[in-house]
Design an enzyme around this catalytic site. Structure first.
Site, mmCIF file in Angstrom:
data_model
loop_
_atom_site.group_PDB
_atom_site.id
_atom_site.type_symbol
_atom_site.label_atom_id
_atom_site.label_comp_id
_atom_site.label_asym_id
_atom_site.label_seq_id
_atom_site.Cartn_x
_atom_site.Cartn_y
_atom_site.Cartn_z
ATOM 1 N N MET A 104 50.373 15.800 42.953
ATOM 2 C CA MET A 104 49.333 14.923 43.561
ATOM 3 C C MET A 104 49.481 14.172 44.748
ATOM 4 S SD MET A 104 47.503 13.490 40.073
ATOM 5 C CE MET A 104 46.895 14.410 38.884
ATOM 6 N N SER A 105 48.605 14.156 45.462
ATOM 7 C CA SER A 105 48.888 13.518 46.876
ATOM 8 C C SER A 105 47.504 12.900 47.498
ATOM 9 C CB SER A 105 49.341 14.396 47.907
ATOM 10 O OG SER A 105 49.442 13.843 49.281
ATOM 11 N N ARG B 279 46.641 13.277 50.345
ATOM 12 C CA ARG B 279 46.542 14.327 51.460
ATOM 13 C C ARG B 279 45.695 15.651 50.750
ATOM 14 N NH1 ARG B 279 51.124 11.966 53.638
ATOM 15 N NH2 ARG B 279 50.883 11.372 55.884
ATOM 16 N N GLY C 129 57.591 6.908 43.657
ATOM 17 C CA GLY C 129 57.387 8.092 42.963
ATOM 18 C C GLY C 129 58.792 9.199 43.440
ATOM 19 N N MET D 235 49.646 3.416 49.838
ATOM 20 C CA MET D 235 48.844 3.618 51.289
ATOM 21 C C MET D 235 47.271 3.788 50.980
ATOM 22 S SD MET D 235 51.249 5.182 54.225
ATOM 23 C CE MET D 235 51.135 6.757 53.785
ATOM 24 N N GLN E 177 46.383 9.628 40.177
ATOM 25 C CA GLN E 177 47.005 9.288 39.070
ATOM 26 C C GLN E 177 48.507 9.361 39.102
ATOM 27 O OE1 GLN E 177 45.572 8.524 35.966
ATOM 28 N NE2 GLN E 177 43.662 8.522 37.193
ATOM 29 N N GLY E 178 48.891 9.904 40.466
ATOM 30 C CA GLY E 178 50.515 9.606 40.727
ATOM 31 C C GLY E 178 50.560 8.264 40.761
ATOM 32 N N HIS E 179 49.938 7.527 41.509
ATOM 33 C CA HIS E 179 50.135 6.150 41.825
ATOM 34 C C HIS E 179 49.645 5.358 40.392
ATOM 35 C CE1 HIS E 179 48.464 7.328 46.043
ATOM 36 N NE2 HIS E 179 49.641 6.734 46.041
ATOM 37 N N ASP F 112 58.728 11.572 46.569
ATOM 38 C CA ASP F 112 59.166 11.148 48.028
ATOM 39 C C ASP F 112 60.754 10.795 47.473
ATOM 40 O OD1 ASP F 112 56.970 10.962 49.854
ATOM 41 O OD2 ASP F 112 56.307 9.913 47.960
HETATM 42 P P1 AMP Z 1 51.730 6.892 48.966
HETATM 43 O O1 AMP Z 1 50.437 6.074 48.828
HETATM 44 O O2 AMP Z 1 51.633 8.439 49.324
HETATM 45 O O3 AMP Z 1 52.748 6.249 50.095
HETATM 46 O O4 AMP Z 1 52.612 6.562 47.632
HETATM 47 C C1 AMP Z 1 52.828 5.379 47.183
HETATM 48 C C2 AMP Z 1 53.809 5.840 45.923
HETATM 49 O O5 AMP Z 1 53.446 6.535 45.182
HETATM 50 C C3 AMP Z 1 55.123 6.332 46.684
HETATM 51 O O6 AMP Z 1 56.261 5.726 45.799
HETATM 52 C C4 AMP Z 1 54.919 7.769 46.024
HETATM 53 O O7 AMP Z 1 56.177 8.385 45.841
HETATM 54 C C5 AMP Z 1 54.192 7.753 44.992
HETATM 55 N N1 AMP Z 1 53.557 8.971 44.435
HETATM 56 C C6 AMP Z 1 52.682 9.348 45.405
HETATM 57 N N2 AMP Z 1 52.356 10.656 44.999
HETATM 58 C C7 AMP Z 1 52.821 10.572 43.518
HETATM 59 C C8 AMP Z 1 52.779 11.705 42.481
HETATM 60 N N3 AMP Z 1 51.901 12.754 42.646
HETATM 61 N N4 AMP Z 1 53.506 11.387 41.371
HETATM 62 C C9 AMP Z 1 54.229 10.107 41.498
HETATM 63 N N5 AMP Z 1 54.356 9.249 42.354
HETATM 64 C C10 AMP Z 1 53.507 9.484 43.360
#
Ligand code: AMP
Length: 284
Positions: free
Chosen positions: A183-184, A186, A146, A27, A32-34, A149
């Site tokens: 990491m998030s 948010r 990730g 989204m 760095q998680g992404h 979730d």
């Molecule tokens: P999002 O943009 O929050 O919908 O996340 C997109 C993808 O990145 C999802 O598969 C999440 O699980 C993954 N993700 C988000 N934060 C992390 C993180 N800290 N470490 C690993 N993957 C992550």
């Protein structure tokens, strides 16, 4: 870097280049998680589509949707080291929802019922709807998610099976800040006081996971609440322990089973989630 707004353009682009395609759905407001997902996808596929789309149907709270961070310029910068392999897909609503932004209805049984499913009504129908649309339009060989979730990943596994979408699903470990906070996107909404307090979430989870707390659900839950709510900057929304297969919360824990701890914590309106494995308790 190639940025497409229409999935039809992606289809045409890949028509003459049919080769392995990885998909990383996001989204935006990348961190760095992404990027860890993107790196893995780049290793395992010739091309990687990174979708950047704030999916309205998975938000059960309009305010949360309104204040969700957006920064496509920064996202492109973070992705630039991988630009020779990456295609950004940043669609308008109508590209993914030609009939209007409505969720489909799915039945995933117990895995979508508790925790995020219980506290965010309709959330997983929204997630499944957009992932089904992405899989059908992009037709990736592999898709990367990730472990943060974890429940969402189980839902997507069920979706992939039920709808016979045939995508290989890959789950990647949680990337954390130095102090352990997952990491998030948010996290940038947190005040400095909330941010400091938030480091307690993972610290407490680590102690619980390594069985340093009495092996009793209620004691673990109370320990977590006491530690996380100590400064009053945060409020625990839920603390659940569930088998990693059916995701049904349990209060009586049996030995030799694979449990996982799931938590959601509120910093006013900002929701933070985290999860850890509960180390096997083979000895009661
Ligand atoms: P999002 O943009 O929050 O919908 O996340 C997109 C993808 O990145 C999802 O598969 C999440 O699980 C993954 N993700 C988000 N934060 C992390 C993180 N800290 N470490 C690993 N993957 C992550």
């Amino acid at each position: 870097m190639l940025v497409f707004k229409a999935s039809e353009d992606i289809r045409v682009y890949f028509k003459s280049r049919r080769s392995s395609i990885g998909l990383v759905p996001t989204m935006g407001a990348l961190h760095q998680g992404h990027i860890s997902l993107v790196k893995k996808a780049c290793k395992e596929n010739k091309y990687v589509v990174v979708s950047i789309y704030i999916n309205p149907t998975q938000f059960n709270d309009d305010k949360d949707l309104e204040k969700y961070p957006v920064d496509l310029t920064k996202d492109q910068k973070l992705l630039s080291p991988y630009s020779n392999q990456i295609i950004i897909y940043s669609p308008e609503h109508k590209d993914l929802y030609p009939k209007g932004t409505q969720s489909n209805s799915y039945n995933f049984g117990s895995i979508s019922k508790y925790m995020e499913g219980a506290f965010r009504p309709g959330h997983f129908n929204g997630v499944a709807t957009v992932v089904e649309a992405l899989f059908k339009k992009i037709k990736p060989n592999r898709a990367y998610f990730g472990e943060k979730d974890f429940q969402q990943f189980q839902v997507i596994k069920a979706l992939n099976k039920q709808k016979k979408l045939g995508v290989k699903l890959i789950s990647c470990p949680i990337v954390r800040e130095k102090d352990g906070l997952a990491m998030s996107s948010r996290n940038q909404q947190l005040t400095s006081e909330q941010r400091v307090a938030a480091s307690e979430i993972y610290k407490s989870l680590q102690m619980i996971s390594s069985n340093q707390i009495e092996k009793n659900f209620f004691k673990m839950k109370q320990f977590f609440i006491d530690r996380v709510e100590r400064t009053q900057a945060l409020k625990v929304e839920y603390f659940c322990i569930a088998l990693d297969t059916d995701l049904i919360p349990r209060t009586k824990l049996e030995s030799k089973r694979n449990y996982r701890v799931f938590v959601a914590v509120l910093a006013e309106k900002t929701r933070l989630i985290d999860t850890v494995e509960l180390k096997r308790m083979d000895y009661f």
